[in-house]
Structures are given as C-alpha cells and as structure tokens.
Write an enzyme that holds these catalytic residues in place. Structure first.
Site, PDB file in Angstrom:
ATOM      1  CB  CYS A   1     -16.538   7.240   3.180  1.00  0.00           C
ATOM      2  SG  CYS A   1     -15.060   7.252   4.184  1.00  0.00           S
TER       3      CYS A   1
ATOM      4  CD  GLU B   1     -16.041   8.304   8.146  1.00  0.00           C
ATOM      5  OE1 GLU B   1     -15.479   7.410   8.793  1.00  0.00           O
ATOM      6  OE2 GLU B   1     -16.160   8.294   6.913  1.00  0.00           O
TER       7      GLU B   1
ATOM      8  CG  HIS C   1     -14.845   6.734  -1.135  1.00  0.00           C
ATOM      9  ND1 HIS C   1     -14.816   7.957  -0.501  1.00  0.00           N
ATOM     10  CD2 HIS C   1     -14.159   5.880  -0.328  1.00  0.00           C
ATOM     11  CE1 HIS C   1     -14.150   7.840   0.629  1.00  0.00           C
ATOM     12  NE2 HIS C   1     -13.750   6.592   0.766  1.00  0.00           N
TER      13      HIS C   1
HETATM   14  N1  CAA Z   1       7.232   4.833  -6.467  1.00  0.00           N
HETATM   15  C1  CAA Z   1       5.988   4.486  -6.889  1.00  0.00           C
HETATM   16  N2  CAA Z   1       5.155   3.665  -6.149  1.00  0.00           N
HETATM   17  C2  CAA Z   1       5.587   3.228  -4.944  1.00  0.00           C
HETATM   18  C3  CAA Z   1       6.876   3.563  -4.462  1.00  0.00           C
HETATM   19  C4  CAA Z   1       7.723   4.395  -5.270  1.00  0.00           C
HETATM   20  N3  CAA Z   1       8.947   4.784  -4.871  1.00  0.00           N
HETATM   21  N4  CAA Z   1       7.023   2.978  -3.255  1.00  0.00           N
HETATM   22  C5  CAA Z   1       5.875   2.301  -2.989  1.00  0.00           C
HETATM   23  N5  CAA Z   1       5.014   2.450  -4.021  1.00  0.00           N
HETATM   24  C6  CAA Z   1       3.640   1.921  -4.138  1.00  0.00           C
HETATM   25  C7  CAA Z   1       3.472   0.504  -3.656  1.00  0.00           C
HETATM   26  O1  CAA Z   1       3.901  -0.437  -4.622  1.00  0.00           O
HETATM   27  C8  CAA Z   1       1.971   0.470  -3.410  1.00  0.00           C
HETATM   28  O2  CAA Z   1       1.295   0.322  -4.636  1.00  0.00           O
HETATM   29  P1  CAA Z   1       0.050  -0.707  -4.787  1.00  0.00           P
HETATM   30  O3  CAA Z   1      -0.961  -0.292  -3.753  1.00  0.00           O
HETATM   31  O4  CAA Z   1      -0.394  -0.512  -6.183  1.00  0.00           O
HETATM   32  O5  CAA Z   1       0.585  -2.061  -4.479  1.00  0.00           O
HETATM   33  C9  CAA Z   1       1.667   1.877  -2.904  1.00  0.00           C
HETATM   34  O6  CAA Z   1       2.809   2.671  -3.283  1.00  0.00           O
HETATM   35  C10 CAA Z   1       1.461   1.971  -1.408  1.00  0.00           C
HETATM   36  O7  CAA Z   1       2.537   1.326  -0.801  1.00  0.00           O
HETATM   37  P2  CAA Z   1       2.304   0.427   0.519  1.00  0.00           P
HETATM   38  O8  CAA Z   1       1.163  -0.529   0.331  1.00  0.00           O
HETATM   39  O9  CAA Z   1       3.613  -0.115   0.941  1.00  0.00           O
HETATM   40  O10 CAA Z   1       1.854   1.587   1.508  1.00  0.00           O
HETATM   41  P3  CAA Z   1       1.556   1.529   3.052  1.00  0.00           P
HETATM   42  O11 CAA Z   1       1.690   0.148   3.610  1.00  0.00           O
HETATM   43  O12 CAA Z   1       2.398   2.576   3.653  1.00  0.00           O
HETATM   44  O13 CAA Z   1      -0.011   1.930   3.175  1.00  0.00           O
HETATM   45  C11 CAA Z   1      -2.315   2.347   2.706  1.00  0.00           C
HETATM   46  C12 CAA Z   1      -0.872   2.322   2.163  1.00  0.00           C
HETATM   47  C13 CAA Z   1      -2.712   0.913   3.119  1.00  0.00           C
HETATM   48  C14 CAA Z   1      -3.241   2.861   1.635  1.00  0.00           C
HETATM   49  C15 CAA Z   1      -2.340   3.273   3.953  1.00  0.00           C
HETATM   50  O14 CAA Z   1      -2.021   4.578   3.559  1.00  0.00           O
HETATM   51  C16 CAA Z   1      -3.683   3.283   4.671  1.00  0.00           C
HETATM   52  O15 CAA Z   1      -3.949   2.431   5.516  1.00  0.00           O
HETATM   53  N6  CAA Z   1      -4.565   4.270   4.329  1.00  0.00           N
HETATM   54  C17 CAA Z   1      -5.893   4.404   4.944  1.00  0.00           C
HETATM   55  C18 CAA Z   1      -6.848   3.298   4.557  1.00  0.00           C
HETATM   56  C19 CAA Z   1      -7.602   3.563   3.282  1.00  0.00           C
HETATM   57  O16 CAA Z   1      -7.714   4.671   2.800  1.00  0.00           O
HETATM   58  N7  CAA Z   1      -8.161   2.475   2.715  1.00  0.00           N
HETATM   59  C20 CAA Z   1      -8.940   2.601   1.490  1.00  0.00           C
HETATM   60  C21 CAA Z   1     -10.155   1.726   1.463  1.00  0.00           C
HETATM   61  S1  CAA Z   1     -11.211   2.112   2.875  1.00  0.00           S
HETATM   62  C22 CAA Z   1     -12.096   3.497   2.387  1.00  0.00           C
HETATM   63  O17 CAA Z   1     -12.156   3.818   1.234  1.00  0.00           O
HETATM   64  C23 CAA Z   1     -12.812   4.274   3.416  1.00  0.00           C
HETATM   65  C24 CAA Z   1     -12.037   5.488   3.758  1.00  0.00           C
HETATM   66  O18 CAA Z   1     -12.231   6.567   3.202  1.00  0.00           O
HETATM   67  C25 CAA Z   1     -10.999   5.331   4.756  1.00  0.00           C
END
Ligand code: CAA
Length: 387
Positions: free
Chosen positions: A111, A79, A233
């Site tokens: 992906c 992609e 994945h």
């Molecule tokens: N210690 C341990 N854990 C902590 C922590 C700490 N101090 N602080 C936060 N966390 C945890 C949170 O509780 C949360 O855990 P859960 O997911 O189990 O609830 C985790 O850390 C992440 O925290 P947030 O949700 O607050 O993080 P964020 O809002 O900054 O974003 C994300 C996380 C949504 C994954 C972001 O990084 C993102 O958008 N990533 C890209 C999208 C992606 O990869 N999606 C996956 C499915 S799509 C796909 O698979 C195709 C592809 O390849 C893209």
C-alpha cells in the site's frame, strides 16, 4: 518555491455492500464492524473494472487540456497489477491521451506504492518546476468470502497531480521512512486474494508509525503541537485510530480534542468505501480536506504504510489557494447515487473473475466512462465511452 499536491481526485464504482448486511450474514455483531473495525460500507468492484480503468476514471478528472502537455511522468502505484511485465501506467497514458515524451512506470510496495510516487514526483518537480507528475494509487482489496479480512475489502483509485505552487498541499522537504522484511500481508503471484497475519499486521503498522514519527521529530524538531491533523493509511478506519492514539498523549487536552475531531473528518469517506490499498491514505487526505475546517498554512502529518513492510511519515501545509467546494459536491453526488447490493449480488460480483482466455464482458451494469470490455489474443481491451 512550494511543491506539492495540486489536485486530488477519487473514483470507485457505485456498487457497494452495507456492512450490517455482511455482519448478519456472517453471524457477527454489527457493532464489531461499525465500531470495532470502524467501517460502514465497502465498494464492490465489478469484473469490468481493473486497476487501469479505476485509475483512468479518477485521472480523467485531474488531466485536461490545461495540463496535459505539462505532465512529464505517470507513476502508478498498485498491488493489483494486470501484467507481470507491462506497466499499468502505459495503458493509462494511452487512455488519457498523454503525449509520448513522458515516463510511465508502475511502482510496487504493497500500500506504499503511491507514496513512493508522490516523493519521487516531489523531487522531480523541484528540478523541473514547469512540469507536473501524475501519481496514481489504484487497487482492488480482496481477502476472500467468509475470511476475517472480508470486512476490510474495498477498492478504487486516487489520482494526484504534483506541481509547483500547488492548490491543495505544500509538501515539506523533511520525511522519515523505514523498511524491514516482514511477512504481515502478501499475495503470491498465483493468488487473487491476499494472505495476512491480521493481528501481527496491526502491531507492525503501529510500531512503524511510532518509529518514523520519532525519526521525523528528531530531524525537524517539530512536535505534535505543530500539527492541526494527521491522515493515515486506512486499511480499515480503526487502524488509523490506533495509530493516532499511540501519540495522542503527547498533545495538550485541547489539542487532543481537535486532533480527534479532524481524525473523524479524515475517515468519513474511507468508512464508506473500504480499503483501497495504495490509495487509502490519499482518500483519507481528501476526506480531511473536504470535511474538516482547515485554514491555509496549517500543517498536516501523513503516515503511509505498505505491508512487507515500508512506512513513511511526511507532512505538508495547506495552500493559500485551498478550495474544496467542487470536491465536496462530487462526493455528495457520488454517495447519493450508489447502488446497495444484496448479499447474493455481492457474492456473485465478488466471485466473477476474468478467465485466462479470450472473453467479451457484459458491460450493461457498468456506467463508468472507462471500462474493461474483455480479453482478445491475451490482451486486455479497454473502452473510453467519452470518445
Ligand atoms: N462492538 C464493538 N467492538 C467490537 C465488538 C462489538 N460488538 N466485537 C468485537 N469488537 C472489536 C474487538 O474488540 C477488536 O477491537 P481492537 O482491535 O481494538 O482490539 C475489533 O472489534 C476487531 O475484532 P477482532 O480482532 O476479533 O477481529 P478479527 O479477528 O475478525 O479481525 C482484522 C480483524 C485482524 C483487522 C481482520 O479484519 C484482518 O485481518 N484485516 C486485514 C488486515 C489489515 O488490514 N491489517 C492492517 C495492517 S496491514 C496494512 O495496513 C496494509 C493493508 O492495507 C492491508
């Protein structure tokens, strides 16, 4: 006759970012990245590498004089395409000096592209067992500096050969797939960074996994007890853990422990490299092969997910000829020889983009065999330093 994955190699550049450095720079707790996201490091891709060179650097390790003439197709999942018309597979075919009497095409569905390649290759080799298919998953995962997705960036390539009587994994014929028009992650043609609805994309991933796992079980009558391990994945490794946890209660207590131990093995490499989009599932499979204690005939489940969205659950059994010594050595050497970037170096490398006019690139910081040297007359110029 068994058909499946005969060879599986990986490549990414040696430059990487330590995510503790990223956490400090972005004002986040390092444990959010290390535990909450499940990532420790991420590969940083210099401008002298693109999907074609990443793929060539991986593929050169699975194509040589013993199988070059057997390869009938190059199926290039990506992609991060470099041209709206001409496929990356054609460039790769030339760099690898593959014969002209082959098919070379690019496959796109986020992906999921490389898995489409693996399944098409499986069917092709079933009809032509004397042939092999080269399947590529090569990408650069970019969300942008200071975005929530930044911690899930990375990049690299996997190269697989699909053949009869494979040395690594015999693929089962049964497979369950599903597609639906969903806006969870996408990248319009005018953008170099992806757009994503982060939390929604995580939910869709798990929903698709549960749906195709159900479908697969109904088709095959197999249950979780028939599996030694699952490979997912892994856009970030916590995502696979969420998938596994969705079905773990179906397993006995002892088996839950074994599946969790093997999951740790399957995320070891991805944790240090980051997302490679199309290649992520196959880097995880490589990590499982190299770091778990697997035996011939054991069954592995694979979940492929491509946003937008397409999901597939399929499976395979470990081959009798299974041997991972050379791959383990390669990864040990690779991780030892990496170069940790400062935040300033990372941000500079990340921001360096190819211009839309002719350019000659500085190659002095890229030691890869295949490199992008620049653009001339609107054509990308590649160099094979092994020649
Ligand atoms: N210690 C341990 N854990 C902590 C922590 C700490 N101090 N602080 C936060 N966390 C945890 C949170 O509780 C949360 O855990 P859960 O997911 O189990 O609830 C985790 O850390 C992440 O925290 P947030 O949700 O607050 O993080 P964020 O809002 O900054 O974003 C994300 C996380 C949504 C994954 C972001 O990084 C993102 O958008 N990533 C890209 C999208 C992606 O990869 N999606 C996956 C499915 S799509 C796909 O698979 C195709 C592809 O390849 C893209």
């Amino acid at each position: 006759m068994q058909i499946g994955i005969d060879q599986l190699a990986f490549y990414t550049p040696k430059t990487y970012l330590d995510l503790v450095d990223l956490a400090h720079a972005r004002g986040e707790e390092p444990d959010k990245y290390r535990i909450g996201i499940g990532q420790s490091e991420q590969a940083v891709i210099p401008v002298t590498q693109d999907a074609v060179t990443l793929a060539a650097n991986a593929a050169v390790r699975v194509v040589d004089d013993t199988n070059r003439d057997k390869i009938a197709m190059v199926l290039f999942g990506t992609e991060s395409g470099i041209d709206n018309s001409k496929s990356a597979a054609i460039y790769l075919k030339r760099l690898l000096k593959l014969p002209d009497n082959i098919r070379a095409v690019e496959i796109k569905q986020a992906c999921y592209g490389a898995t489409a390649g693996v399944q098409f290759a499986h069917d092709y080799v079933r009809l032509h067992p004397d042939k092999q298919v080269l399947v590529i998953g090569a990408d650069i995962a970019r969300y942008g500096l200071k975005t929530p997705g930044e911690v899930t960036q990375g990049g690299g390539a996997v190269a697989l050969t699909i053949s009869a009587e494979p040395k690594l994994l015999n693929l089962d014929d049964a497979t369950a797939f599903r597609s639906e028009d969903i806006m969870d992650f996408w990248r319009p043609l005018y953008r170099t960074e992806a757009l994503v609805d982060g939390r929604f994309s995580e939910n869709v991933y798990v929903d698709f996994f549960k749906a195709v796992w159900q479908d697969y079980q109904q088709q095959t009558k197999l249950t979780i007890g028939d599996f030694t391990a699952f490979a997912f994945h892994l856009p970030f490794t916590k995502m696979g853990l969420k998938g596994l946890r969705a079905i773990l209660p179906e397993a006995s207590e002892d088996q839950q422990k074994q599946l969790m131990t093997n999951f740790e093995a399957s995320r070891q490499y991805n944790r240090q490299v980051g997302n490679l989009y199309t290649g992520s599932l196959y880097l995880s499979l490589r990590s499982l092969f190299d770091n778990a204690d697997l035996k011939p005939r054991q069954r592995i489940g694979l979940f492929s997910y491509g946003s937008g969205a397409e999901g597939e659950f399929f499976s395979g059994t470990i081959s009798d000829a299974f041997d991972v010594q050379a791959s383990r050595r390669w990864f040990t050497d690779f991780f030892r020889s990496r170069q940790r970037l400062t935040m300033t170096q990372y941000e500079r490398l990340f921001s360096q983009q190819l211009p839309d006019h002719d350019v000659l690139l500085d190659l002095s910081h890229d030691d890869a065999r295949f490199v992008l040297t620049g653009i001339k007359h609107d054509q990308r110029q590649y160099l094979d330093r092994g020649e």
